[in-house]
Design an enzyme around this catalytic site. Structure first.
Site, PDB file in Angstrom:
ATOM      1  N   HIS A 169       0.782  -1.236   0.000  1.00  0.00           N
ATOM      2  CA  HIS A 169       0.000   0.000   0.000  1.00  0.00           C
ATOM      3  C   HIS A 169       0.812   1.283   0.000  1.00  0.00           C
ATOM      4  CE1 HIS A 169      -0.171  -0.212   4.736  1.00  0.00           C
ATOM      5  NE2 HIS A 169       1.030  -0.484   4.249  1.00  0.00           N
ATOM      6  N   HIS A 170       2.135   1.203   0.121  1.00  0.00           N
ATOM      7  CA  HIS A 170       2.958   2.422   0.116  1.00  0.00           C
ATOM      8  C   HIS A 170       3.481   2.780  -1.276  1.00  0.00           C
ATOM      9  CE1 HIS A 170       2.814   2.373   4.423  1.00  0.00           C
ATOM     10  NE2 HIS A 170       3.576   1.302   4.543  1.00  0.00           N
ATOM     11  N   GLY A 171       3.394   1.857  -2.236  1.00  0.00           N
ATOM     12  CA  GLY A 171       3.980   2.084  -3.544  1.00  0.00           C
ATOM     13  C   GLY A 171       3.440   3.346  -4.209  1.00  0.00           C
ATOM     14  N   ASP A 196      -1.061   5.065   2.936  1.00  0.00           N
ATOM     15  CA  ASP A 196      -0.888   6.376   2.293  1.00  0.00           C
ATOM     16  C   ASP A 196      -0.939   6.316   0.776  1.00  0.00           C
ATOM     17  OD1 ASP A 196       1.548   4.953   2.334  1.00  0.00           O
ATOM     18  OD2 ASP A 196       2.750   6.777   2.329  1.00  0.00           O
TER      19      ASP A 196
END
Length: 389
Positions: free
Chosen positions: A143-145, A185
């Site tokens: 989910h941070h990519g 994020d």
């Protein structure tokens, strides 16, 4: 043998499907990186040892093509990741530009193939979920990519690509719930201004990648006041966050907000790094708390995609994600694991101080004991603030 039932709401056919791949068995971020542990392969092996994963429901993950990745990611960045895999190095300029080979995002043997496979799984899941159904893809949840660089161990953002596949298939209301210890994020920012996607993240307060408010006095990213473009909500919870507090937030805030959005599909990022045994957070959840979340959201939408995410203790993450699969299928979890499943867990090794003398229940059980605790004032306050107009 005494068994503990795991509840799950009934859904229409087809039965839940599991998307996996053998690439994760032999791939490692290397050295003492937190992801130098087997996770997806442990989950698969446990499910098979328990008789929960017949060939009929197992889907071998395809690898996303550069064209598919470019639905969200910058083609120049995709090419850089491919080049990093071929050459096993990048110039200093490219490392800085793409955040590759630095900041916890190493260049390793499968640096393109491995994340591209996780993305292929989420894209396939998004396509399959044009029709009602349930899919578990524990390799997903990166989910941070970011569109043009790696971030937080995440090279590509498979949840974003999976959601985009659902939108491309004609769905118009998708909810994304993230219960990883770290803020979701990358997904929130990807859909910042998209009214079709509602994102909600429960994460540890002040844990990476939380950022302070800028000069324009906008709310800090991931704070309870951060609503992105309007359809985002965040619940930054305190250290020691326990099962009782998770249950409270689900009932008082999360479930009502998702139900109010009336999603056609729900994507659950089920990171296991909020468990008490995990070394990269200070939360105190049991795996039963994660399984209850899975059970509770099951009936909120006709389509459900459950991804993995964080999780840096091979015993706790493997046991947690196997239990997620049990919950999705309504399989009873045995109090004592059979010999074949115990052998899977006894075969693990972890180069961490917590792995030197692992307790026996990490080998012999799947379910953690409940980790109930006090319902603190700040947690009550979060529910009130996040649901306020």
């Amino acid at each position: 043998m005494t068994e503990r039932p795991v509840s799950a709401s009934p859904v229409s056919a087809p039965p839940p499907r599991f998307i996996g791949s053998e690439i994760y068995r032999r791939s490692t971020y290397g050295g003492r990186h937190p992801l130098a542990i087997p996770r997806v392969s442990t989950c698969i092996d446990l499910c098979r040892a328990l008789g929960w994963l017949p060939d009929a429901v197992y889907v071998d993950s395809p690898r996303a093509t550069p064209k598919q990745l470019a639905r969200f990611h910058d083609p120049a960045y995709i090419a850089a990741v491919q080049r990093a895999e071929r050459q096993q190095r990048l110039s200093e300029e490219e490392q800085l530009r793409f955040n590759l080979g630095r900041n916890g995002n190493p260049i390793y043997a499968e640096v393109f193939r491995r994340p591209a496979t996780a993305c292929g799984a989420s894209i396939l899941a998004g396509e399959l979920l044009a029709e009602p159904g349930v899919i578990h893809s524990p390799a997903g949840g990166t989910h941070h990519g970011r569109a043009d660089h790696a971030s937080g161990f995440c090279y590509f953002n498979d949840p974003v690509l999976g959601i985009l596949a659902m939108l491309d298939a004609g769905l118009t209301r998708i909810a994304y719930l993230d219960i990883d210890a770290h803020h979701g994020d990358g997904v929130q920012d990807a859909f910042h201004d998209d009214p079709r996607v509602f994102t909600l993240s429960i994460h540890e307060d002040a844990r990476w990648p939380m950022k302070a408010s800028g000069p324009d006095e906008a709310p800090a990213a991931g704070s309870v006041d951060d609503r992105a473009g309007g359809l985002a909500r965040n619940l930054p919870v305190p250290a020691g966050f326990n099962d009782s507090e998770m249950a409270f937030l689900m009932e008082e805030a999360v479930l009502p907000m998702i139900a109010g959005f009336a999603p056609e599909a729900l994507v659950l990022q089920c990171g296991a790094d909020g468990l008490e045994e995990d070394p990269l957070s200070k939360l105190s959840l049991s795996n039963g708390a994660l399984w209850r979340v899975v059970s509770q959201v099951r009936a909120l939408a006709p389509r459900l995609l459950v991804l993995g995410g964080g999780g840096y203790n091979p015993w706790s993450v493997g046991r947690a994600w196997a239990g997620v699969w049990a919950t999705l299928n309504g399989f009873p979890v045995p109090e004592r694991l059979p010999a074949a499943a115990e052998a899977v867990l006894r075969g693990l090794d972890w180069r961490h101080s917590k792995g030197r003398n692992p307790p026996d229940h990490w080998f012999t059980t799947l379910a953690d004991p409940p980790r109930d605790g006090p319902l603190r004032r700040e947690v009550r306050g979060l529910a009130a603030r996040v649901t306020a107009p």
